[in-house]
Design a protein around this motif. Sequence first.
Motif, short mmCIF file in Angstrom:
data_model
loop_
_atom_site.label_atom_id
_atom_site.label_comp_id
_atom_site.label_asym_id
_atom_site.label_seq_id
_atom_site.Cartn_x
_atom_site.Cartn_y
_atom_site.Cartn_z
N MET A 1 0.83 -1.20 0.00
CA MET A 1 0.00 0.00 0.00
C MET A 1 0.87 1.25 0.00
O MET A 1 0.58 2.22 -0.72
N HIS A 2 1.95 1.24 0.77
CA HIS A 2 2.85 2.39 0.83
C HIS A 2 3.53 2.62 -0.52
O HIS A 2 3.76 3.77 -0.92
N ALA A 3 3.82 1.55 -1.24
CA ALA A 3 4.46 1.66 -2.55
C ALA A 3 3.46 1.98 -3.67
O ALA A 3 3.86 2.15 -4.82
N ALA B 1 -9.64 7.30 7.28
CA ALA B 1 -9.87 6.50 6.07
C ALA B 1 -8.71 5.56 5.76
O ALA B 1 -8.93 4.41 5.37
N LEU B 2 -7.45 6.01 5.93
CA LEU B 2 -6.32 5.15 5.62
C LEU B 2 -6.28 3.93 6.54
O LEU B 2 -6.08 2.81 6.07
N ALA B 3 -6.50 4.15 7.82
CA ALA B 3 -6.48 3.02 8.77
C ALA B 3 -7.64 2.06 8.49
O ALA B 3 -7.47 0.84 8.60
N ARG B 4 -8.81 2.59 8.12
CA ARG B 4 -9.94 1.72 7.77
C ARG B 4 -9.64 0.93 6.51
O ARG B 4 -9.93 -0.27 6.42
N GLU C 1 -4.32 -10.58 13.01
CA GLU C 1 -5.78 -10.48 13.01
C GLU C 1 -6.11 -9.06 13.46
O GLU C 1 -5.86 -8.70 14.61
N VAL C 2 -6.60 -8.25 12.53
CA VAL C 2 -6.81 -6.83 12.82
C VAL C 2 -8.28 -6.45 12.97
O VAL C 2 -8.59 -5.30 13.23
N GLY C 3 -9.18 -7.39 12.81
CA GLY C 3 -10.59 -7.06 12.79
C GLY C 3 -11.29 -7.08 14.14
O GLY C 3 -12.48 -6.83 14.22
N GLY C 4 -10.57 -7.39 15.21
CA GLY C 4 -11.22 -7.53 16.51
C GLY C 4 -11.32 -6.25 17.31
O GLY C 4 -11.93 -6.23 18.37
N GLY C 5 -10.73 -5.17 16.81
CA GLY C 5 -10.72 -3.92 17.57
C GLY C 5 -11.82 -2.97 17.12
O GLY C 5 -12.76 -3.34 16.42
N ILE C 6 -11.66 -1.74 17.52
CA ILE C 6 -12.63 -0.71 17.16
C ILE C 6 -12.44 -0.30 15.70
O ILE C 6 -11.39 -0.53 15.11
N VAL C 7 -13.45 0.33 15.12
CA VAL C 7 -13.34 0.86 13.77
C VAL C 7 -12.43 2.08 13.83
O VAL C 7 -12.67 3.00 14.61
#
Length: 168
Positions: free
Chosen positions: A93-95, A133-136, A123-129
């Motif tokens: 994504m950075h590239a 926009a970039l983090a989402r 596993e990144v889906g267990g936290g808060i939204v």
Amino acid sequence: MHKTILITGGARSGKSVIAEAETLKLGRPAVYIATAEAFDAEMEARIETHQARRGVEWTTHAEPLDLIGALTQTDGQGPRLIDCLTLWLSNLMHAGRDWRDESAALCAALAKQNSPVVLVTNEVGGGIVPDNALARAYRDAAGELNQMVAQEADSVMMAVCGLGMKVK
């Protein structure tokens, strides 16, 4: 022998240690395909800790972007451990590369491997939204990538508190 194992878990769940042990069960010596890049002292220390823990049974192949090339180059040299997919995704994504196309190509390449491949992912889906926009976009991409690789994998494990639980 085709065998693909995906190991997922949260931060500091023990997934890398579990993945190293699973990889060595598949044969020795083993190849560690590292996707991390050291941009600061803290990351350099993390990489050094991982390297010291692995020891002489491992050959390290650093590849932040071209996982398909790394898999092709190392096939036949023993089991491979890719650590980790979420860092690879961040690098893509950075590239400014198309992570969906690259992920699909990775899954296609995994199906063609002769030597086993163990992959680590967060596993990144267990936290808060996330609040931006970039983090989402990253969280969503990581979830999609993990699902794609899990479909291709022969087995999936979840690391919790240093313990591996079989999911698939």
